[in-house]
Structures are given as C-alpha cells and as structure tokens.
Design a protein around this motif. Structure first.
Motif, PDB file in Angstrom:
ATOM      1  N   VAL A 139     -25.283   4.996  57.844  1.00  0.00           N
ATOM      2  CA  VAL A 139     -26.079   5.486  58.978  1.00  0.00           C
ATOM      3  C   VAL A 139     -25.762   6.955  59.245  1.00  0.00           C
ATOM      4  CG1 VAL A 139     -26.502   5.248  61.460  1.00  0.00           C
ATOM      5  CG2 VAL A 139     -26.311   3.200  60.030  1.00  0.00           C
ATOM      6  N   ARG A 140     -24.485   7.295  59.253  1.00  0.00           N
ATOM      7  CA  ARG A 140     -24.066   8.684  59.496  1.00  0.00           C
ATOM      8  C   ARG A 140     -24.674   9.644  58.478  1.00  0.00           C
ATOM      9  NH1 ARG A 140     -18.951   8.090  58.435  1.00  0.00           N
ATOM     10  NH2 ARG A 140     -18.905   9.229  56.479  1.00  0.00           N
ATOM     11  N   LEU A 141     -24.780   9.181  57.227  1.00  0.00           N
ATOM     12  CA  LEU A 141     -25.292  10.031  56.153  1.00  0.00           C
ATOM     13  C   LEU A 141     -26.818   9.999  56.038  1.00  0.00           C
ATOM     14  CD1 LEU A 141     -22.568   9.049  53.535  1.00  0.00           C
ATOM     15  CD2 LEU A 141     -22.894  11.346  54.449  1.00  0.00           C
ATOM     16  N   GLY A 142     -27.450   9.223  56.922  1.00  0.00           N
ATOM     17  CA  GLY A 142     -28.903   9.149  56.916  1.00  0.00           C
ATOM     18  C   GLY A 142     -29.469   8.387  55.726  1.00  0.00           C
ATOM     19  N   LEU A 143     -28.723   7.413  55.237  1.00  0.00           N
ATOM     20  CA  LEU A 143     -29.164   6.648  54.075  1.00  0.00           C
ATOM     21  C   LEU A 143     -30.037   5.457  54.435  1.00  0.00           C
ATOM     22  CD1 LEU A 143     -25.821   6.725  52.037  1.00  0.00           C
ATOM     23  CD2 LEU A 143     -27.849   8.126  51.677  1.00  0.00           C
ATOM     24  N   VAL A 144     -30.112   5.134  55.738  1.00  0.00           N
ATOM     25  CA  VAL A 144     -30.995   4.047  56.188  1.00  0.00           C
ATOM     26  C   VAL A 144     -31.900   4.558  57.310  1.00  0.00           C
ATOM     27  CG1 VAL A 144     -29.472   2.165  55.530  1.00  0.00           C
ATOM     28  CG2 VAL A 144     -29.231   3.184  57.806  1.00  0.00           C
ATOM     29  N   SER A 184     -22.236  -1.025  45.616  1.00  0.00           N
ATOM     30  CA  SER A 184     -21.999  -1.804  46.839  1.00  0.00           C
ATOM     31  C   SER A 184     -22.623  -1.107  48.056  1.00  0.00           C
ATOM     32  CB  SER A 184     -20.496  -2.019  47.068  1.00  0.00           C
ATOM     33  OG  SER A 184     -19.830  -0.784  47.195  1.00  0.00           O
ATOM     34  N   ILE A 185     -22.622   0.230  48.043  1.00  0.00           N
ATOM     35  CA  ILE A 185     -23.285   0.993  49.108  1.00  0.00           C
ATOM     36  C   ILE A 185     -24.783   0.667  49.113  1.00  0.00           C
ATOM     37  CG2 ILE A 185     -23.755   3.291  50.036  1.00  0.00           C
ATOM     38  CD1 ILE A 185     -20.791   2.756  50.021  1.00  0.00           C
ATOM     39  N   GLU A 186     -25.344   0.539  47.915  1.00  0.00           N
ATOM     40  CA  GLU A 186     -26.767   0.236  47.782  1.00  0.00           C
ATOM     41  C   GLU A 186     -27.095  -1.132  48.391  1.00  0.00           C
ATOM     42  OE1 GLU A 186     -30.596   0.984  47.156  1.00  0.00           O
ATOM     43  OE2 GLU A 186     -29.008   2.432  46.721  1.00  0.00           O
ATOM     44  N   TYR A 187     -26.223  -2.119  48.177  1.00  0.00           N
ATOM     45  CA  TYR A 187     -26.444  -3.443  48.772  1.00  0.00           C
ATOM     46  C   TYR A 187     -26.439  -3.359  50.301  1.00  0.00           C
ATOM     47  CZ  TYR A 187     -26.297  -6.293  44.533  1.00  0.00           C
ATOM     48  OH  TYR A 187     -26.613  -6.879  43.333  1.00  0.00           O
ATOM     49  N   VAL A 188     -25.507  -2.613  50.857  1.00  0.00           N
ATOM     50  CA  VAL A 188     -25.434  -2.461  52.321  1.00  0.00           C
ATOM     51  C   VAL A 188     -26.696  -1.779  52.835  1.00  0.00           C
ATOM     52  CG1 VAL A 188     -24.194  -1.295  54.198  1.00  0.00           C
ATOM     53  CG2 VAL A 188     -22.912  -2.498  52.413  1.00  0.00           C
ATOM     54  N   LYS A 189     -27.161  -0.740  52.133  1.00  0.00           N
ATOM     55  CA  LYS A 189     -28.402  -0.057  52.515  1.00  0.00           C
ATOM     56  C   LYS A 189     -29.576  -1.033  52.539  1.00  0.00           C
ATOM     57  CE  LYS A 189     -29.402   3.644  50.176  1.00  0.00           C
ATOM     58  NZ  LYS A 189     -29.426   4.539  48.985  1.00  0.00           N
ATOM     59  N   GLN A 190     -29.670  -1.852  51.481  1.00  0.00           N
ATOM     60  CA  GLN A 190     -30.789  -2.807  51.394  1.00  0.00           C
ATOM     61  C   GLN A 190     -30.734  -3.804  52.549  1.00  0.00           C
ATOM     62  OE1 GLN A 190     -33.194  -2.729  49.105  1.00  0.00           O
ATOM     63  NE2 GLN A 190     -32.386  -1.344  47.570  1.00  0.00           N
ATOM     64  N   PHE A 191     -29.532  -4.282  52.867  1.00  0.00           N
ATOM     65  CA  PHE A 191     -29.365  -5.214  53.989  1.00  0.00           C
ATOM     66  C   PHE A 191     -29.820  -4.570  55.294  1.00  0.00           C
ATOM     67  CE2 PHE A 191     -26.698  -9.204  53.493  1.00  0.00           C
ATOM     68  CZ  PHE A 191     -27.013  -9.374  52.154  1.00  0.00           C
ATOM     69  N   MET A 192     -29.347  -3.335  55.531  1.00  0.00           N
ATOM     70  CA  MET A 192     -29.604  -2.684  56.811  1.00  0.00           C
ATOM     71  C   MET A 192     -31.040  -2.193  56.955  1.00  0.00           C
ATOM     72  SD  MET A 192     -25.969  -0.747  57.400  1.00  0.00           S
ATOM     73  CE  MET A 192     -26.288  -0.313  59.102  1.00  0.00           C
ATOM     74  N   LYS A 193     -31.738  -2.071  55.835  1.00  0.00           N
ATOM     75  CA  LYS A 193     -33.150  -1.708  55.875  1.00  0.00           C
ATOM     76  C   LYS A 193     -34.050  -2.923  56.075  1.00  0.00           C
ATOM     77  CE  LYS A 193     -33.107   2.518  53.074  1.00  0.00           C
ATOM     78  NZ  LYS A 193     -33.514   3.107  51.780  1.00  0.00           N
ATOM     79  N   GLY A 194     -33.424  -4.138  56.104  1.00  0.00           N
ATOM     80  CA  GLY A 194     -34.214  -5.343  56.300  1.00  0.00           C
ATOM     81  C   GLY A 194     -34.866  -5.871  55.036  1.00  0.00           C
ATOM     82  N   LYS A 195     -34.355  -5.455  53.857  1.00  0.00           N
ATOM     83  CA  LYS A 195     -34.945  -5.886  52.592  1.00  0.00           C
ATOM     84  C   LYS A 195     -34.608  -7.347  52.264  1.00  0.00           C
ATOM     85  CE  LYS A 195     -36.842  -1.922  51.396  1.00  0.00           C
ATOM     86  NZ  LYS A 195     -36.369  -1.004  50.382  1.00  0.00           N
TER      87      LYS A 195
END
Length: 340
Positions: A335-340, A201-212
C-alpha cells in the motif's frame, strides 16, 4: 581483514534484504546483476536501509562463463541467491533449469577456483516437500527431497530448485568440500517489499488486496520472514556448525485464509476485498486452466504441512519471527508503495 561477499542476483527482493543485513554488519558486498540497468534502482533501495560505501556491482549472466572467475577472486564468501521464481507456471517444466542448475554450478566452480572459504546457497522448501504419496498432515525435514520424477506434481519452479540444490551438493561432495556449503531453505517469504520490484509472494499479496481472489484456496505453507532469511544468510558466515546442512527457515505454517485474516487486521480499509471463505478444491483446479499461477497449489490442496525448524534456530543462534508480523508488513508496504 578480508570480509568481502560475492552476492549473486543482488537486485532480487530477498537478495536486497540480505545485502542490507551484510552492509549493516560491516561486510563488503560485490553484487551481481544480469543487466547494469538494474544497478541504480538497487543501490537507491539499499541505501535507504544501509550505508553503501562497501557496496559494488558487476554485470554477470548465469548462462555465460564470462566474468565469474574474475568476480570471485578477492572474495572470501559467496552467497548465491540468484534464481528464477516466476508467478506463472510454464508448460515446459525444464524451462528454468539452465539458469537454476547451470547457473549454480557456474557460481560454485568460480568460487572453488578462487578458494572461497564458505558457500551459502539459497534454495527453498520447494526442493523438500513435494511427493506423490504423503500422509495428511505430512511432515518433512532437511533429509527430505522433492520427487523430481513426479511430472504431474512437480512443475518448472519445483524442479529447478530441486535439481539446482542437488547439483550443488553433488559438486561439493565430489570435491570433498561438503562442509564448505550451507543451504538456506525458506518457505513462502513475506515482509517489506522495499520497492516496486517486489517478488512472487508480494504479487500474491497484491492480488489478494486487489480483490482478485473471491475465496482462498485450501492451501498452506511455511511462512518465512524475509528479515529472518537475510539474517540466516549472514549468521552462517564463519559458523562451523552449519557446514553441510540444509537449514529450514520459518516459524509457522499458515493457510491462505489465515493470511487473508492477518492482512485484513493490518489494513482494515482493504478487508472488503480480501477473501473470507475457502475455495472448493475443484474450483481451484478449474481456475488453473485459465490462470497458471493456481497450478502450483493443486498437489497440496487440503493437505496440512508440518516441519520443525528449531534445529535451524539453534545452529544459527536466531529465533525466527511468527507469521503475523511479516504478513502485516507485506500488506502495509504494498500500500505504501502504491502497488494496490
């Protein structure tokens, strides 16, 4: 007083949250890892949120018998959280069955040999709601099972969760010990990522926030706060009301476009990258040929899910959190962890 818990897959995201909840509630935790290289990072992450004096580790493989009986000895409870949940979908729908099904039986049998007092197994609503013929909206509850014979709609992950949970119930019923088992069935789990290891689920949020995702598929899911899932596991301990029950943990069903809106509100600097429209169903099907992560949504496109989790709140003595908080927390933590 023995309050030792064998917690499988402790390096996993939900399991780390559960270990934190256990340690802060004064339980002793023996966590299993498939590789001892995972221990230091797991210990470091947990130590930021809970004391680790009562935390220990053992390297065990869900695919091998070695060591499980010894690990279960001296424990009073088993929480089995270890199970594969890949982001991509395999063309081989049986690919996850060995660790999921055989692993579950290996853990439970070790616990039975050690006279474990209570078993708490993490499953998913994936084992409940996927059927070929459904109304729209459709409802499901703890008596429902995913139709494992529906090959087009039930891929590797759904099949593994369904078969693993059924195997657990069948084993405990065969021993006439059904009331020693409780199963936790969360929906889409969101919340603080804790560290860079994250989860699907974290991966889905990352993809969303990266504009994928230029637009969001017309797909909705019951949202579960990871802290509620962790608390639910701990609230089962010594609770005679939850024996033999499947507990659906979550508060609200949200569509992906609604999750996008919550993320945009929580992190406005990412709003431009987040989808603002819904994607036509045919486009999702087209994308799934190139991106297997889209395949898992196709059977539920445009269908509204409904379920009532108040019975689980009553049995556990908890009130589950609304979706907004854990979705916001996921966005902020990546964002805090620098994942995006």
């Amino acid at each position: 007083m023995n309050n030792k818990v064998l917690l499988t897959g402790v390096s996993g995201w939900i399991a780390k949250h559960t270990a934190i909840e256990l340690l802060n509630s004064d339980y002793e935790v023996l966590g299993t890892v498939r590789n001892d290289s995972l221990i230091e990072q797991t210990k470091e992450t947990i130590n930021k949120h809970a004391p680790i004096d009562n935390l220990s580790f053992v390297e065990l493989d869900l695919l091998k018998d070695d060591g499980w009986n010894e690990a279960a000895q001296g424990c009073k409870y088993i929480m089995h959280l270890a199970s594969p949940f890949p982001f991509k979908v395999s063309n081989n729908r049986n690919s996850l069955l060995a660790p999921a099904v055989d692993g579950t039986l290996r853990v439970l049998n070790a616990g039975l040999n050690a006279n474990i007092e209570q078993f708490i197994v993490t499953s998913s609503i994936a084992a409940m709601f996927r059927k070929p013929i459904r109304s729209n909206p459709y409802s499901f509850d703890e008596n429902d099972w995913t139709d494992e014979n529906w090959k087009e709609g039930v891929g590797d992950y759904f099949l593994s969760k369904t078969k693993a949970e059924k195997a657990a119930w069948e084993l405990m019923e065969s021993k006439r010990l059904k009331n020693k088992l409780t199963v936790i069935n969360p929906g889409g789990v969101f919340g603080d990522a804790l560290d860079k290891k994250g989860g699907t689920s974290i991966e889905y949020v990352k993809q969303f926030m990266k504009g994928k995702f230029p637009a969001a598929p017309k797909w909705g899911i019951l949202i579960s706060d990871v802290k509620d899932v962790a608390k639910a596991h701990v609230a089962c301990i010594g609770n005679t009301k939850v024996g033999g029950r499947r507990l659906i943990v979550g508060k609200e069903v949200k569509k992906l476009i609604e999750l996008s809106q919550i993320m945009a509100e929580a992190m406005p600097e990412y709003a431009k990258k987040l989808p603002k429209k819904e994607l036509p169903n045919f486009m999702v099907k087209l994308i799934s040929f190139f991106d297997s992560s889209a395949k898992t949504m196709i059977p539920d496109l445009g269908i509204t899910m409904q379920t009532d989790t108040s019975y689980a709140e009553d049995l556990l003595g908890l009130k589950f959190n609304p979706a907004k908080g854990c979705i916001s927390e996921t966005a902020k933590s990546v964002v805090r962890l620098g994942l995006v």
